[in-house]
Design an enzyme around this catalytic site. Structure first.
Site, PDB file in Angstrom:
ATOM      1  N   HIS A  17      91.679   0.562 -35.261  1.00 15.01           N
ATOM      2  CA  HIS A  17      91.232   0.083 -34.019  1.00 15.01           C
ATOM      3  C   HIS A  17      90.837   1.289 -33.171  1.00 15.01           C
ATOM      4  CE1 HIS A  17      92.486  -2.730 -30.715  1.00 15.01           C
ATOM      5  NE2 HIS A  17      91.391  -1.893 -30.088  1.00 15.01           N
ATOM      6  N   HIS A  19      87.566   2.380 -30.588  1.00 14.59           N
ATOM      7  CA  HIS A  19      86.361   2.367 -30.095  1.00 14.59           C
ATOM      8  C   HIS A  19      85.668   3.722 -30.196  1.00 14.59           C
ATOM      9  CE1 HIS A  19      87.169  -1.859 -28.621  1.00 14.59           C
ATOM     10  NE2 HIS A  19      88.419  -1.393 -28.695  1.00 14.59           N
ATOM     11  N   HIS A 197      89.618  -9.016 -30.709  1.00 15.44           N
ATOM     12  CA  HIS A 197      90.824  -8.653 -29.807  1.00 15.44           C
ATOM     13  C   HIS A 197      91.347  -9.990 -29.070  1.00 15.44           C
ATOM     14  CE1 HIS A 197      89.098  -4.637 -29.699  1.00 15.44           C
ATOM     15  NE2 HIS A 197      89.706  -3.930 -28.970  1.00 15.44           N
ATOM     16  N   GLU A 200      96.033  -9.233 -26.008  1.00 13.37           N
ATOM     17  CA  GLU A 200      96.193  -7.802 -25.282  1.00 13.37           C
ATOM     18  C   GLU A 200      96.493  -8.244 -23.906  1.00 13.37           C
ATOM     19  OE1 GLU A 200      92.446  -5.494 -24.644  1.00 13.37           O
ATOM     20  OE2 GLU A 200      93.611  -3.484 -24.299  1.00 13.37           O
ATOM     21  N   ASP A 278      92.877   3.175 -30.279  1.00 14.06           N
ATOM     22  CA  ASP A 278      92.093   2.106 -29.154  1.00 14.06           C
ATOM     23  C   ASP A 278      90.925   3.123 -28.371  1.00 14.06           C
ATOM     24  OD1 ASP A 278      91.218   0.029 -27.972  1.00 14.06           O
ATOM     25  OD2 ASP A 278      92.677  -0.373 -26.380  1.00 14.06           O
ATOM     26  N   ASP A 279      91.095   3.907 -27.394  1.00 12.31           N
ATOM     27  CA  ASP A 279      90.235   4.815 -26.701  1.00 12.31           C
ATOM     28  C   ASP A 279      90.815   6.226 -26.341  1.00 12.31           C
ATOM     29  OD1 ASP A 279      87.822   2.644 -25.988  1.00 12.31           O
ATOM     30  OD2 ASP A 279      89.933   1.466 -25.622  1.00 12.31           O
TER      31      ASP A 279
HETATM   32  N1  ADE Z   1      86.941  -1.986 -25.177  1.00 12.20           N
HETATM   33  C1  ADE Z   1      87.298  -0.685 -25.400  1.00 12.20           C
HETATM   34  N2  ADE Z   1      88.531  -0.805 -25.216  1.00 12.20           N
HETATM   35  C2  ADE Z   1      89.066  -1.966 -25.272  1.00 12.20           C
HETATM   36  C3  ADE Z   1      90.093  -2.624 -25.076  1.00 12.20           C
HETATM   37  N3  ADE Z   1      91.331  -1.997 -25.041  1.00 12.20           N
HETATM   38  N4  ADE Z   1      90.243  -3.970 -24.793  1.00 12.20           N
HETATM   39  C4  ADE Z   1      89.273  -4.666 -24.733  1.00 12.20           C
HETATM   40  N5  ADE Z   1      87.673  -4.128 -24.856  1.00 12.20           N
HETATM   41  C5  ADE Z   1      88.109  -2.762 -25.056  1.00 12.20           C
HETATM   42 ZN    ZN Z   2      90.436  -2.087 -28.435  1.00 11.13          ZN
END
Ligand code: ADE
Ligand code: ZN
Length: 337
Positions: A17, A19, A197, A200, A278-279
């Site tokens: 996971h 992005h 997703h 969340e 994630d990011d």
């Molecule tokens: N796009 C990038 N990060 C995300 C996240 N945590 N939740 C939903 N969309 C995303």
């Molecule tokens: Zn994500």
């Protein structure tokens, strides 16, 4: 360094996971802006970093879509993914399934092919240089309509050899998985693996829809599944993995402190929990830092940390031989120094 930190550093890991646009560090963002003659609405790297204060998912998404505007050429997408893959190598990541958001680029006039070519070249180079298996999963932006996702799927069909799956991301609240029922059916028929997703910020009902309406094989985040004991039993029974991202949950206010993170309860409920970033450029840590932070906040045992890393390999898209080889490493006791 404490022993458990050394264990985490040396554990072979999967990242399921990430992005790739969320790995765009401010320094690279400024360098690409300069290369492409784009002016960012921040004076400096520090000013940009100071803007990374989020109280919910949408706050982050607004900045994330603005950030990706510096990505224009095939080389930009290569540089982005290559920077991430080098960082993954330092965390002893062996297998990556990288999300990307084609609609975030095609909507700005960047060709689908440009995005795919740059990311794919970096994936191939990671295999040659580091032995990392890196694959690509294209996500549909759920704040857009299903017709837009359908057109994006049409573009992906010519790249079935490079894109292993489709996912669903962006603003969760108000955009249930069922909105994308038809495009997911068609993607499944075309041979793509399916992910979404869910749970969340959105409710446990969205996790039900992701597994029962879309037919996903893994749920991204899924932390709110714990609000529904029947759902928890279903996820545990069917061994449906959840790609949990602790630092993301903290930075986006899904939990108010890491000590409150549900990961321990998820493990105790026999869920197939994996840890991911994630990011990472926006949330303050790559996958190794996510492991270290959650271990320390919840005082996870070494056995629990190892179980989470094993879950990554069980949850990954691998053939049986590769999986058996990867898991065998976990059964070999570490050599004494
Ligand atoms: N796009 C990038 N990060 C995300 C996240 N945590 N939740 C939903 N969309 C995303
Ligand atoms: Zn994500």
């Amino acid at each position: 360094m404490s022993d458990i930190k050394a264990v985490i550093r040396h554990l072979p890991k999967c990242e399921l996971h990430i992005h790739i646009e969320g790995s765009l560090e401010p320094e690279l963002m400024f360098a690409l802006a300069r290369r492409n003659g784009i002016t960012l609405p921040y004076d400096s790297v520090d000013a940009l970093r100071r803007a990374y204060q989020f109280s919910q998912l949408q706050d982050f998404l607004d900045i994330y879509y603005q950030g990706m505007s510096v990505l224009i050429t095939e080389q930009d997408f290569f540089d982005l993914a290559w920077a991430y893959l080098q960082r993954a190598q330092a965390d002893n990541v062996k297998h990556v399934e990288m999300f990307f958001d084609p609609q975030g680029h095609t909507s700005r006039g960047v060709a689908f092919e440009t995005v795919v070519a740059g990311l794919y070249r970096a994936c191939r180079q990671a295999k040659e240089s580091f032995g990392i298996d890196a694959t690509m999963i294209m996500c549909f932006l759920r704040h857009l309509d299903e017709a837009d996702a359908e057109r994006t799927l049409d573009q992906a069909l010519a790249h079935r050899d490079k894109i292993v799956g489709v996912g669903l991301d962006s603003s969760e609240r108000g955009h249930p998985p069922s909105k994308f029922k038809n495009v997911f059916r068609r993607a499944g028929e075309a041979g793509f693996h399916l992910f979404a997703h869910a749970g969340e910020e959105g409710p446990a009902d969205y996790v039900w829809e992701a597994i029962d309406v879309l037919g996903v094989e893994r749920v991204d985040h899924g932390v709110r599944s714990l609000e529904d004991p029947v759902l928890v039993r279903r996820l545990a029974r069917d061994r449906i993995p959840l790609t949990v991202c602790p630092l993301s949950n903290l930075k986006l206010g899904v939990v108010s402190k890491l000590a409150d993170h549900p990961l321990q309860r998820m493990l105790d409920s026999d869920l197939v929990v994996t840890v991911n970033s994630d990011d990472p450029a926006y949330f303050g840590g790559y996958v190794g830092e996510n492991y270290t932070a959650i271990q320390s906040a919840l005082n996870l045992s070494e056995a629990e940390v190892r179980a989470v890393a094993r879950n990554g390999f069980n949850a990954a898209l691998m053939d049986d031989d590769e999986r058996a080889k990867a898991l065998a490493v976990f059964d070999t006791p570490p050599k004494k120094a």
